[in-house]
Design an enzyme around this catalytic site. Structure first.
Site, mmCIF file in Angstrom:
data_model
loop_
_atom_site.group_PDB
_atom_site.id
_atom_site.type_symbol
_atom_site.label_atom_id
_atom_site.label_comp_id
_atom_site.label_asym_id
_atom_site.label_seq_id
_atom_site.Cartn_x
_atom_site.Cartn_y
_atom_site.Cartn_z
ATOM 1 N N ARG A 24 0.843 -1.389 0.016
ATOM 2 C CA ARG A 24 -0.107 0.096 0.079
ATOM 3 C C ARG A 24 1.035 1.289 -0.195
ATOM 4 N NH1 ARG A 24 -3.937 3.348 -1.486
ATOM 5 N NH2 ARG A 24 -5.243 4.142 0.240
ATOM 6 N N GLU A 26 0.790 4.524 0.284
ATOM 7 C CA GLU A 26 0.632 5.632 1.043
ATOM 8 C C GLU A 26 1.071 5.137 2.496
ATOM 9 O OE1 GLU A 26 -3.377 6.849 1.295
ATOM 10 O OE2 GLU A 26 -3.474 7.616 -0.981
ATOM 11 N N ASP A 27 1.286 3.898 2.622
ATOM 12 C CA ASP A 27 1.661 3.417 4.131
ATOM 13 C C ASP A 27 3.151 3.419 4.273
ATOM 14 O OD1 ASP A 27 -0.895 3.383 4.663
ATOM 15 O OD2 ASP A 27 -1.178 1.411 5.085
ATOM 16 N N THR A 28 3.644 2.693 3.173
ATOM 17 C CA THR A 28 4.949 2.281 3.269
ATOM 18 C C THR A 28 5.976 2.440 1.930
ATOM 19 O OG1 THR A 28 4.496 0.123 2.137
ATOM 20 C CG2 THR A 28 3.980 0.148 4.500
ATOM 21 N N ARG A 29 5.459 3.440 0.912
ATOM 22 C CA ARG A 29 6.329 3.542 -0.473
ATOM 23 C C ARG A 29 7.542 4.187 0.099
ATOM 24 N NH1 ARG A 29 3.843 7.675 -2.338
ATOM 25 N NH2 ARG A 29 2.159 6.526 -3.220
ATOM 26 N N GLY A 56 -6.690 3.452 -12.582
ATOM 27 C CA GLY A 56 -7.980 3.479 -13.136
ATOM 28 C C GLY A 56 -8.812 2.454 -12.174
ATOM 29 N N GLU A 90 -4.508 -7.321 -6.276
ATOM 30 C CA GLU A 90 -3.075 -7.921 -6.469
ATOM 31 C C GLU A 90 -3.165 -9.181 -5.740
ATOM 32 O OE1 GLU A 90 -0.547 -4.112 -7.317
ATOM 33 O OE2 GLU A 90 -0.089 -5.102 -5.636
#
Length: 257
Positions: A24, A26-29, A56, A90
Protein backbone atom coordinates in the site's frame (compact mmCIF):
# COMPACT_ATOMS: atom_id res chain seq x y z
CA UNK A 1 0.58 5.63 -5.64
CA UNK A 2 -2.96 5.26 -4.49
CA UNK A 3 -2.58 1.59 -3.81
CA UNK A 4 0.27 -0.87 -3.84
CA UNK A 5 2.80 -2.56 -5.91
CA UNK A 6 5.57 -3.46 -8.24
CA UNK A 7 8.35 -3.26 -11.31
CA UNK A 8 11.58 -4.96 -12.34
CA UNK A 9 13.07 -1.54 -12.54
CA UNK A 10 11.43 1.86 -12.27
CA UNK A 11 13.01 2.95 -15.53
CA UNK A 12 13.12 -0.36 -17.40
CA UNK A 13 9.93 -2.37 -17.21
CA UNK A 14 11.14 -4.92 -19.75
CA UNK A 15 13.89 -6.24 -17.47
CA UNK A 16 13.14 -9.77 -16.29
CA UNK A 17 12.15 -9.96 -12.64
CA UNK A 18 11.90 -12.76 -10.12
CA UNK A 19 9.89 -11.08 -7.37
CA UNK A 20 6.70 -9.04 -7.38
CA UNK A 21 6.39 -6.61 -4.47
CA UNK A 22 2.84 -5.70 -3.45
CA UNK A 23 2.26 -2.90 -0.93
CA UNK A 24 0.00 0.00 0.00
CA UNK A 25 1.91 2.98 -1.32
CA UNK A 26 0.57 5.60 1.05
CA UNK A 27 1.58 3.45 4.04
CA UNK A 28 5.04 2.18 3.17
CA UNK A 29 6.29 3.51 -0.19
CA UNK A 30 8.91 5.83 1.34
CA UNK A 31 9.64 3.75 4.44
CA UNK A 32 9.58 -0.02 4.89
CA UNK A 33 8.96 -0.97 1.26
CA UNK A 34 11.78 1.22 -0.05
CA UNK A 35 14.15 -0.36 2.50
CA UNK A 36 13.01 -3.86 1.58
CA UNK A 37 13.43 -3.13 -2.11
CA UNK A 38 16.97 -1.88 -1.45
CA UNK A 39 17.77 -5.05 0.53
CA UNK A 40 16.52 -7.23 -2.34
CA UNK A 41 18.66 -5.28 -4.79
CA UNK A 42 21.72 -5.74 -2.57
CA UNK A 43 21.44 -9.51 -2.94
CA UNK A 44 20.84 -9.10 -6.67
CA UNK A 45 17.17 -10.07 -6.74
CA UNK A 46 15.35 -8.32 -9.58
CA UNK A 47 12.09 -7.00 -8.18
CA UNK A 48 9.06 -5.52 -9.90
CA UNK A 49 7.96 -2.49 -7.91
CA UNK A 50 5.50 0.00 -9.36
CA UNK A 51 5.64 3.62 -8.16
CA UNK A 52 2.92 4.73 -10.57
CA UNK A 53 0.56 7.15 -8.80
CA UNK A 54 -2.23 6.98 -11.37
CA UNK A 55 -4.88 4.31 -11.03
CA UNK A 56 -7.92 3.43 -13.12
CA UNK A 57 -10.99 1.44 -12.18
CA UNK A 58 -9.43 -1.93 -12.99
CA UNK A 59 -6.03 -3.39 -12.29
CA UNK A 60 -3.79 -2.94 -15.33
CA UNK A 61 -2.76 -5.75 -17.63
CA UNK A 62 0.87 -4.80 -17.02
CA UNK A 63 0.56 -5.56 -13.31
CA UNK A 64 -1.31 -8.79 -13.97
CA UNK A 65 1.46 -9.96 -16.30
CA UNK A 66 4.10 -8.86 -13.81
CA UNK A 67 2.50 -11.02 -11.13
CA UNK A 68 2.25 -13.97 -13.50
CA UNK A 69 5.91 -13.67 -14.51
CA UNK A 70 7.22 -13.61 -10.95
CA UNK A 71 8.52 -16.70 -9.19
CA UNK A 72 7.68 -15.24 -5.80
CA UNK A 73 5.49 -12.44 -4.49
CA UNK A 74 6.05 -10.47 -1.30
CA UNK A 75 2.92 -8.87 0.13
CA UNK A 76 3.54 -6.05 2.62
CA UNK A 77 0.36 -5.81 4.68
CA UNK A 78 -0.12 -2.48 6.46
CA UNK A 79 -2.95 -0.73 8.31
CA UNK A 80 -4.59 0.78 5.22
CA UNK A 81 -3.78 -2.04 2.82
CA UNK A 82 -7.41 -3.20 2.54
CA UNK A 83 -8.73 0.27 1.71
CA UNK A 84 -7.28 -0.15 -1.78
CA UNK A 85 -9.15 -2.43 -4.18
CA UNK A 86 -5.93 -2.48 -6.23
CA UNK A 87 -4.06 -4.09 -3.35
CA UNK A 88 -6.86 -6.60 -2.85
CA UNK A 89 -6.95 -7.39 -6.58
CA UNK A 90 -3.19 -7.97 -6.48
CA UNK A 91 -3.55 -10.39 -3.57
CA UNK A 92 -6.28 -12.25 -5.41
CA UNK A 93 -4.10 -12.55 -8.53
CA UNK A 94 -1.10 -13.62 -6.42
CA UNK A 95 -3.11 -16.38 -4.74
CA UNK A 96 -4.45 -17.48 -8.12
CA UNK A 97 -0.85 -17.75 -9.39
CA UNK A 98 0.11 -19.69 -6.29
CA UNK A 99 -2.57 -22.26 -7.11
CA UNK A 100 -2.11 -22.42 -10.87
CA UNK A 101 1.61 -21.67 -11.32
CA UNK A 102 3.10 -22.75 -8.02
CA UNK A 103 4.19 -19.21 -7.24
CA UNK A 104 5.72 -18.74 -3.78
CA UNK A 105 4.18 -16.11 -1.51
CA UNK A 106 5.78 -14.35 1.46
CA UNK A 107 3.43 -12.24 3.61
CA UNK A 108 4.94 -9.41 5.66
CA UNK A 109 2.99 -7.65 8.41
CA UNK A 110 4.12 -4.06 8.93
CA UNK A 111 2.62 -2.18 11.87
CA UNK A 112 -0.40 -4.47 11.91
CA UNK A 113 -1.28 -7.67 13.70
CA UNK A 114 -1.54 -10.72 11.40
CA UNK A 115 -4.89 -11.60 13.03
CA UNK A 116 -6.38 -8.28 11.85
CA UNK A 117 -5.53 -9.22 8.27
CA UNK A 118 -6.56 -12.86 8.60
CA UNK A 119 -9.91 -12.16 10.26
CA UNK A 120 -10.46 -8.71 8.72
CA UNK A 121 -10.75 -6.92 12.05
CA UNK A 122 -9.57 -3.46 13.14
CA UNK A 123 -8.78 -1.20 10.16
CA UNK A 124 -9.48 -4.12 7.82
CA UNK A 125 -13.04 -4.37 9.20
CA UNK A 126 -13.64 -0.70 8.43
CA UNK A 127 -12.24 -1.09 4.93
CA UNK A 128 -14.43 -4.07 4.15
CA UNK A 129 -17.52 -2.35 5.47
CA UNK A 130 -16.91 0.29 2.79
CA UNK A 131 -16.26 -2.35 0.12
CA UNK A 132 -19.49 -4.16 0.95
CA UNK A 133 -21.43 -0.93 0.43
CA UNK A 134 -19.58 -0.14 -2.80
CA UNK A 135 -20.02 -3.61 -4.29
CA UNK A 136 -23.56 -4.47 -3.19
CA UNK A 137 -24.17 -5.87 -6.66
CA UNK A 138 -20.99 -8.00 -6.55
CA UNK A 139 -20.82 -9.64 -3.10
CA UNK A 140 -18.77 -12.54 -4.50
CA UNK A 141 -15.96 -10.14 -5.39
CA UNK A 142 -15.65 -8.96 -1.81
CA UNK A 143 -15.86 -12.51 -0.47
CA UNK A 144 -13.02 -13.60 -2.78
CA UNK A 145 -10.89 -10.76 -1.39
CA UNK A 146 -11.63 -12.00 2.12
CA UNK A 147 -10.80 -15.60 1.24
CA UNK A 148 -7.53 -14.66 -0.46
CA UNK A 149 -6.43 -12.51 2.49
CA UNK A 150 -7.03 -15.41 4.82
CA UNK A 151 -5.12 -17.81 2.59
CA UNK A 152 -2.19 -15.42 2.24
CA UNK A 153 -1.92 -14.81 5.97
CA UNK A 154 -1.96 -18.53 6.74
CA UNK A 155 1.37 -18.84 4.91
CA UNK A 156 4.68 -18.56 6.72
CA UNK A 157 5.70 -14.92 6.81
CA UNK A 158 7.27 -12.07 8.77
CA UNK A 159 5.80 -10.10 11.65
CA UNK A 160 7.55 -6.72 11.76
CA UNK A 161 5.81 -5.60 14.95
CA UNK A 162 8.46 -7.34 17.04
CA UNK A 163 10.96 -5.16 18.88
CA UNK A 164 13.78 -5.28 16.35
CA UNK A 165 15.58 -2.88 14.05
CA UNK A 166 13.84 -2.50 10.69
CA UNK A 167 17.22 -2.67 8.94
CA UNK A 168 17.79 -6.16 10.38
CA UNK A 169 14.32 -7.38 9.43
CA UNK A 170 14.52 -6.32 5.78
CA UNK A 171 17.93 -8.01 5.43
CA UNK A 172 16.54 -11.26 6.85
CA UNK A 173 13.51 -11.11 4.56
CA UNK A 174 15.83 -10.60 1.58
CA UNK A 175 17.89 -13.64 2.61
CA UNK A 176 14.69 -15.67 3.08
CA UNK A 177 13.53 -14.72 -0.43
CA UNK A 178 16.96 -15.57 -1.83
CA UNK A 179 16.80 -19.01 -0.23
CA UNK A 180 13.26 -19.64 -1.45
CA UNK A 181 14.38 -18.77 -4.98
CA UNK A 182 17.12 -21.38 -4.54
CA UNK A 183 19.72 -18.71 -5.21
CA UNK A 184 23.12 -18.10 -3.64
CA UNK A 185 24.53 -14.60 -3.22
CA UNK A 186 28.29 -14.16 -3.57
CA UNK A 187 28.40 -10.49 -4.57
CA UNK A 188 29.82 -9.45 -1.21
CA UNK A 189 32.66 -11.94 -1.57
CA UNK A 190 33.35 -10.85 -5.15
CA UNK A 191 33.78 -7.29 -3.89
CA UNK A 192 36.13 -8.42 -1.11
CA UNK A 193 38.19 -10.55 -3.49
CA UNK A 194 38.53 -7.69 -5.97
CA UNK A 195 39.60 -5.34 -3.19
CA UNK A 196 42.29 -7.66 -1.83
CA UNK A 197 43.53 -8.53 -5.33
CA UNK A 198 44.10 -4.83 -5.94
CA UNK A 199 45.82 -4.58 -2.55
CA UNK A 200 48.06 -7.56 -3.38
CA UNK A 201 49.05 -5.88 -6.64
CA UNK A 202 50.18 -2.75 -4.76
CA UNK A 203 52.05 -4.88 -2.23
CA UNK A 204 53.97 -6.61 -5.02
CA UNK A 205 54.85 -3.27 -6.60
CA UNK A 206 56.07 -2.02 -3.23
CA UNK A 207 58.12 -5.19 -2.67
CA UNK A 208 59.73 -4.81 -6.09
CA UNK A 209 60.71 -1.21 -5.33
CA UNK A 210 61.77 -1.93 -1.72
CA UNK A 211 62.76 -5.61 -1.51
CA UNK A 212 62.40 -6.91 2.02
CA UNK A 213 61.29 -10.23 3.47
CA UNK A 214 58.62 -8.54 5.58
CA UNK A 215 57.02 -6.97 2.51
CA UNK A 216 57.06 -10.35 0.76
CA UNK A 217 55.46 -12.07 3.76
CA UNK A 218 52.74 -9.40 3.86
CA UNK A 219 52.07 -10.03 0.18
CA UNK A 220 51.84 -13.78 0.76
CA UNK A 221 49.46 -13.25 3.67
CA UNK A 222 47.17 -11.23 1.42
CA UNK A 223 47.23 -13.97 -1.23
CA UNK A 224 46.34 -16.53 1.45
CA UNK A 225 43.40 -14.36 2.51
CA UNK A 226 42.22 -14.14 -1.10
CA UNK A 227 42.39 -17.93 -1.32
CA UNK A 228 40.19 -18.26 1.77
CA UNK A 229 37.66 -15.82 0.32
CA UNK A 230 37.60 -17.80 -2.94
CA UNK A 231 37.08 -21.02 -1.00
CA UNK A 232 34.19 -19.44 0.89
CA UNK A 233 32.71 -18.31 -2.42
CA UNK A 234 32.94 -21.87 -3.75
CA UNK A 235 31.45 -23.22 -0.52
CA UNK A 236 28.39 -21.02 -0.92
CA UNK A 237 27.93 -21.91 -4.59
CA UNK A 238 28.26 -25.62 -3.85
CA UNK A 239 26.12 -25.26 -0.69
CA UNK A 240 28.69 -27.11 1.40
CA UNK A 241 27.85 -26.90 5.14
CA UNK A 242 30.25 -24.61 7.07
CA UNK A 243 31.35 -27.44 9.38
CA UNK A 244 32.47 -29.58 6.42
CA UNK A 245 34.31 -26.59 5.01
CA UNK A 246 36.22 -26.06 8.27
CA UNK A 247 37.08 -29.76 8.47
CA UNK A 248 38.45 -29.61 4.92
CA UNK A 249 40.60 -26.62 5.86
CA UNK A 250 41.96 -28.49 8.89
CA UNK A 251 42.82 -31.44 6.66
CA UNK A 252 44.60 -29.14 4.19
CA UNK A 253 46.70 -27.66 6.99
CA UNK A 254 47.59 -31.12 8.30
CA UNK A 255 48.86 -32.35 4.92
CA UNK A 256 50.31 -29.05 3.69
CA UNK A 257 53.84 -29.77 2.51
Amino acid sequence: MASSSSSSSINNREEKHEVFLSFRGEDTRKTFTSHLHAALKRVEIKTYIDYNLERGDEISGTLLRAIEDAKLSVIVFSKNFATSKWCLDEVKKIIDCKKTRGQMVVPVFYNIEPTHVRNQTGTFANAFATHHQRFLDRPNKVQKWRDCLKEATNLSGWDCSVDRLESEIVEEIAKDVLQKLNRVYVGDLDQEIAKYEQFAKHQMQYFQSVPHSTHWLNHRATLDHIKKLQMERNRRLLRVPPNMYSEANDSDEEYDF
